[in-house]
Design a protein around this motif. Structure first.
Motif, mmCIF file in Angstrom:
data_model
loop_
_atom_site.group_PDB
_atom_site.id
_atom_site.type_symbol
_atom_site.label_atom_id
_atom_site.label_comp_id
_atom_site.label_asym_id
_atom_site.label_seq_id
_atom_site.Cartn_x
_atom_site.Cartn_y
_atom_site.Cartn_z
ATOM 1 N N SER A 61 0.855 -1.188 0.000
ATOM 2 C CA SER A 61 0.000 0.000 0.000
ATOM 3 C C SER A 61 0.889 1.235 0.000
ATOM 4 O O SER A 61 2.117 1.147 0.153
ATOM 5 C CB SER A 61 -0.918 0.020 1.232
ATOM 6 O OG SER A 61 -0.150 0.207 2.409
ATOM 7 N N ALA A 63 1.083 3.306 2.306
ATOM 8 C CA ALA A 63 1.690 3.439 3.629
ATOM 9 C C ALA A 63 3.044 2.737 3.687
ATOM 10 O O ALA A 63 3.970 3.204 4.380
ATOM 11 C CB ALA A 63 0.743 2.855 4.684
ATOM 12 N N ASP A 66 5.480 5.054 2.055
ATOM 13 C CA ASP A 66 5.782 6.177 2.942
ATOM 14 C C ASP A 66 6.830 5.794 3.974
ATOM 15 O O ASP A 66 7.753 6.583 4.256
ATOM 16 C CB ASP A 66 4.507 6.651 3.644
ATOM 17 C CG ASP A 66 3.537 7.326 2.678
ATOM 18 O OD1 ASP A 66 3.975 7.727 1.595
ATOM 19 O OD2 ASP A 66 2.339 7.417 3.019
ATOM 20 N N ARG A 67 6.701 4.612 4.544
ATOM 21 C CA ARG A 67 7.673 4.176 5.562
ATOM 22 C C ARG A 67 9.059 4.001 4.960
ATOM 23 O O ARG A 67 10.062 4.315 5.595
ATOM 24 C CB ARG A 67 7.207 2.877 6.213
ATOM 25 C CG ARG A 67 6.062 3.059 7.199
ATOM 26 C CD ARG A 67 5.748 1.783 7.933
ATOM 27 N NE ARG A 67 6.907 1.264 8.667
ATOM 28 C CZ ARG A 67 6.874 0.139 9.381
ATOM 29 N NH1 ARG A 67 5.753 -0.581 9.433
ATOM 30 N NH2 ARG A 67 7.940 -0.267 10.025
ATOM 31 N N GLU A 70 10.055 8.000 3.888
ATOM 32 C CA GLU A 70 10.110 9.000 4.941
ATOM 33 C C GLU A 70 10.929 8.545 6.145
ATOM 34 O O GLU A 70 11.644 9.354 6.745
ATOM 35 C CB GLU A 70 8.694 9.362 5.383
ATOM 36 C CG GLU A 70 7.872 10.019 4.266
ATOM 37 C CD GLU A 70 6.441 10.285 4.677
ATOM 38 O OE1 GLU A 70 6.112 10.053 5.868
ATOM 39 O OE2 GLU A 70 5.642 10.718 3.827
ATOM 40 N N GLY A 134 2.508 3.178 -5.082
ATOM 41 C CA GLY A 134 2.797 3.728 -3.759
ATOM 42 C C GLY A 134 3.006 5.228 -3.777
ATOM 43 O O GLY A 134 2.660 5.928 -2.816
ATOM 44 N N GLU A 138 -2.266 7.346 -1.747
ATOM 45 C CA GLU A 138 -1.936 7.504 -0.338
ATOM 46 C C GLU A 138 -2.766 6.561 0.528
ATOM 47 O O GLU A 138 -3.793 6.032 0.107
ATOM 48 C CB GLU A 138 -2.169 8.955 0.092
ATOM 49 C CG GLU A 138 -1.294 9.971 -0.640
ATOM 50 C CD GLU A 138 -1.547 11.379 -0.161
ATOM 51 O OE1 GLU A 138 -2.466 11.562 0.680
ATOM 52 O OE2 GLU A 138 -0.840 12.297 -0.614
ATOM 53 N N GLY A 139 -2.299 6.369 1.743
ATOM 54 C CA GLY A 139 -3.056 5.589 2.713
ATOM 55 C C GLY A 139 -2.801 4.101 2.613
ATOM 56 O O GLY A 139 -1.798 3.656 2.061
ATOM 57 N N ARG A 140 -3.761 3.356 3.128
ATOM 58 C CA ARG A 140 -3.601 1.908 3.256
ATOM 59 C C ARG A 140 -4.459 1.114 2.279
ATOM 60 O O ARG A 140 -4.723 -0.064 2.509
ATOM 61 C CB ARG A 140 -3.923 1.481 4.692
ATOM 62 C CG ARG A 140 -2.980 2.076 5.726
ATOM 63 C CD ARG A 140 -3.264 1.569 7.124
ATOM 64 N NE ARG A 140 -2.307 2.063 8.085
ATOM 65 C CZ ARG A 140 -1.126 1.505 8.312
ATOM 66 N NH1 ARG A 140 -0.777 0.415 7.645
ATOM 67 N NH2 ARG A 140 -0.300 2.016 9.203
#
Length: 232
Positions: A61, A63, A66-67, A70, A134, A138-140
């Motif tokens: 996802s 998320a 993002d991990r 970021e 990805g 955004e989000g899950r």
């Protein structure tokens, strides 16, 4: 004695690269486990939740992306998801189409590129599709299913057909009829039943498959440049 001219019939699977058969069996095998668990044949009461657990463990996802970007988290638990999501399907019809297309397109691509390159195309397009998804979504909202690398194989098939049509002096635009037909179907189903955002990964997979094939095709990049010089 006269020699026996009757040769035993060859299995149709002989012409299919082993890696393509393995990918197809993996797609079908994982779904078979989920189906047996849902039917209560394996796993007991917990088996009903195996698919959901697999989605949480192996799905992809925004998320996850993002991990990675970021937080700089490059743990195996996250990086594996860029590939493993492609083997967790959500519907039986999706599995059937994905397995059938993998077998058919993989056979053609294997004959043209070779089995090892087919596996490379399959994995790289799965990763590229996940990356673009990805970044865009955004989000899950999960990215799941085998269609992204299948579209990668369609990209490889399209490039091979594009080359063959060019060698035959025919219109190379015809090579894109398959992807055009599939995108038309996807648009129709989206209008009728609603559409998610998985098309972003699938279209990205197609583009990646087409571009990667420029390097992996016989002659590679140099062959491509030579063909362009001949037409200029």
């Amino acid at each position: 004695m006269e020699p026996d001219d009757h040769q035993p019939p060859q299995s149709p699977f002989n012409a299919i690269p082993l890696v393509v058969i393995a990918l197809t069996l993996l797609i079908l095998g994982i779904e078979a486990v989920f189906q047996m668990a849902n039917a209560g044949l394996i796993g007991g009461p917990r088996g009903v939740g195996w698919r959901l657990a697999a989605v949480e463990e192996f799905g992809f996802s925004g998320a996850v992306m993002d991990r990675v970007l970021e937080r700089g988290d490059y743990s195996f638990d996250l990086l594996k998801r860029f590939v493993t999501y492609a083997f967790i399907n959500v519907q039986l019809t999706q599995v059937a189409f994905a397995a059938g297309l993998t077998l058919a397109l993989g056979k053609f691509a294997g004959e043209y590129y070779g089995g090892t390159k087919v596996l490379l195309i399959y994995l790289l397009t799965a990763v590229f599709g996940a990356v673009i998804y990805g970044l865009a979504v955004e989000g899950r909202v999960p990215l799941l299913g085998s269609f992204t690398p299948v579209y990668g194989l369609i990209g490889a098939y399209t490039y091979a057909l594009w080359l063959r049509l060019g060698e035959a002096g025919e219109k190379q635009i015809y090579a894109f009829r398959l992807i055009g037909f599939l995108l038309g179907l996807q648009l129709l189903f989206g209008l009728l039943f609603g559409s998610g955002q998985q098309w972003i990964a699938e279209l990205s997979g197609f583009a990646a498959g087409f571009c990667i094939s420029v390097i992996l095709a016989p002659g590679g990049w140099e062959g491509m440049l030579q063909r362009l010089r001949q037409r200029s």
